[in-house]
Design a protein around this motif. Sequence first.
Motif, mmCIF file in Angstrom:
data_model
loop_
_atom_site.group_PDB
_atom_site.id
_atom_site.type_symbol
_atom_site.label_atom_id
_atom_site.label_comp_id
_atom_site.label_asym_id
_atom_site.label_seq_id
_atom_site.Cartn_x
_atom_site.Cartn_y
_atom_site.Cartn_z
ATOM 1 N N THR A 1 0.855 -1.192 0.000
ATOM 2 C CA THR A 1 0.000 0.000 0.000
ATOM 3 C C THR A 1 0.887 1.236 0.000
ATOM 4 O O THR A 1 1.832 1.336 0.798
ATOM 5 N N SER B 1 1.584 5.631 -0.383
ATOM 6 C CA SER B 1 1.075 6.951 -0.014
ATOM 7 C C SER B 1 1.626 7.982 -0.990
ATOM 8 O O SER B 1 2.512 7.687 -1.806
ATOM 9 N N GLU C 1 -2.755 7.847 -3.249
ATOM 10 C CA GLU C 1 -2.857 7.662 -1.809
ATOM 11 C C GLU C 1 -3.768 6.472 -1.488
ATOM 12 O O GLU C 1 -4.914 6.405 -1.922
ATOM 13 N N GLY C 2 -3.219 5.500 -0.722
ATOM 14 C CA GLY C 2 -4.014 4.350 -0.308
ATOM 15 C C GLY C 2 -4.145 3.261 -1.342
ATOM 16 O O GLY C 2 -4.802 2.243 -1.094
ATOM 17 N N ALA D 1 -7.636 -0.276 -3.019
ATOM 18 C CA ALA D 1 -7.536 -1.191 -1.886
ATOM 19 C C ALA D 1 -8.901 -1.828 -1.646
ATOM 20 O O ALA D 1 -9.933 -1.155 -1.708
#
Length: 358
Positions: A50, A52, A81-82, A103
């Motif tokens: 993951t 950022s 992001e994410g 995600a």
Amino acid sequence: MPESTKRILLIVAGVFVLVASVMGFYLTSDAFDERTPVLVAARDIADGETVSAADFTSALVLLDPAIPHEPWTATAPLFYEGMVAVQPIAAGSLVRFDMVREAESGAEGSELEVIVPLDLTLATQGVFDGDEVLLVDPGQPPGEDGEGRPRQVVRAFRLTNFDGSRMRLFLPPEQWAEWDARLEEVGGSLMVMPLGDGDDAEEVARAWDALWRAQWAEDVEAVALAVAEAAAEAEPVAGPGELEVIVSFDTSLVPTSVDEGALVLLVDPGAEPLGNDPGRPREVLGSLVLENFADGQMRMFLPPEEWQYWRSLPTELGAEPMVLPVPPGSDIDDMSARLNAQWHEAWQRSVRESGSGS
């Protein structure tokens, strides 16, 4: 000029030209710099990791425009992001959006998963995950098998885990059961209507519900009319074990006309006294509703016993049976008794005058 002096001047001139050339290169090189700022990985990123926004940075590179890449902007890293990497990404390498995915959220504790299919027919400008929308029951158009139901707003909702055609929700058992029941009720799919900035969801829902209900009511009326017209035009047929008989009626007792569906008295026309035959008085035989009736004739489909009665009735009466409409609200028994009394008195008078039976 001495030779030594000439040589010194030539050396100085050469140095000046060299310095001017170097300075000119540095002063003009920026104007011809074709390097492009692009998005690159700031560190090594592993497959499945993951990421950022801080894991990305910019780099100036000489790049063929045909090579897939993400142009650098101050907000470009925020879109990642994410996200989760779907392949290893080396530090300094070009980054593209197909290298990552959303995600996946999952159920926690006692939560259950429900998939909500969405119909985007009403979302002509498109909708995206996180948009505030109205979820709409698509309704069911009226037909011969029922009135259906009007289209109507179910609730306002923010699109969550929306992939362009459905939502994936993880809910406590009670909420899961509500969504599951709702989807079954509406036929498995909800429609999506976007809300504009500043729209009041309740006001928008009320306005559309009123419009959809009015349209549905018009459709129900149109279908009912079409069914009625089709039934009126449908050719009647005999049922199992039934026989067809067509009975002609004498409508001379009717002041104007008698129509399909009218409630009438069935009347024996009687017989005038003749010679030694006293004849018989006119008499009410019963009542019936004229169905499949046109031009003085009624078409009936009856069991054999009733079929035989109606088929032989004109022969037994010696004439066509008569019909007399029953005025709305009349007592059939009372009306029949009064008519029978009048007709019997008139018959007795005719018998006396003719001397029949004496």
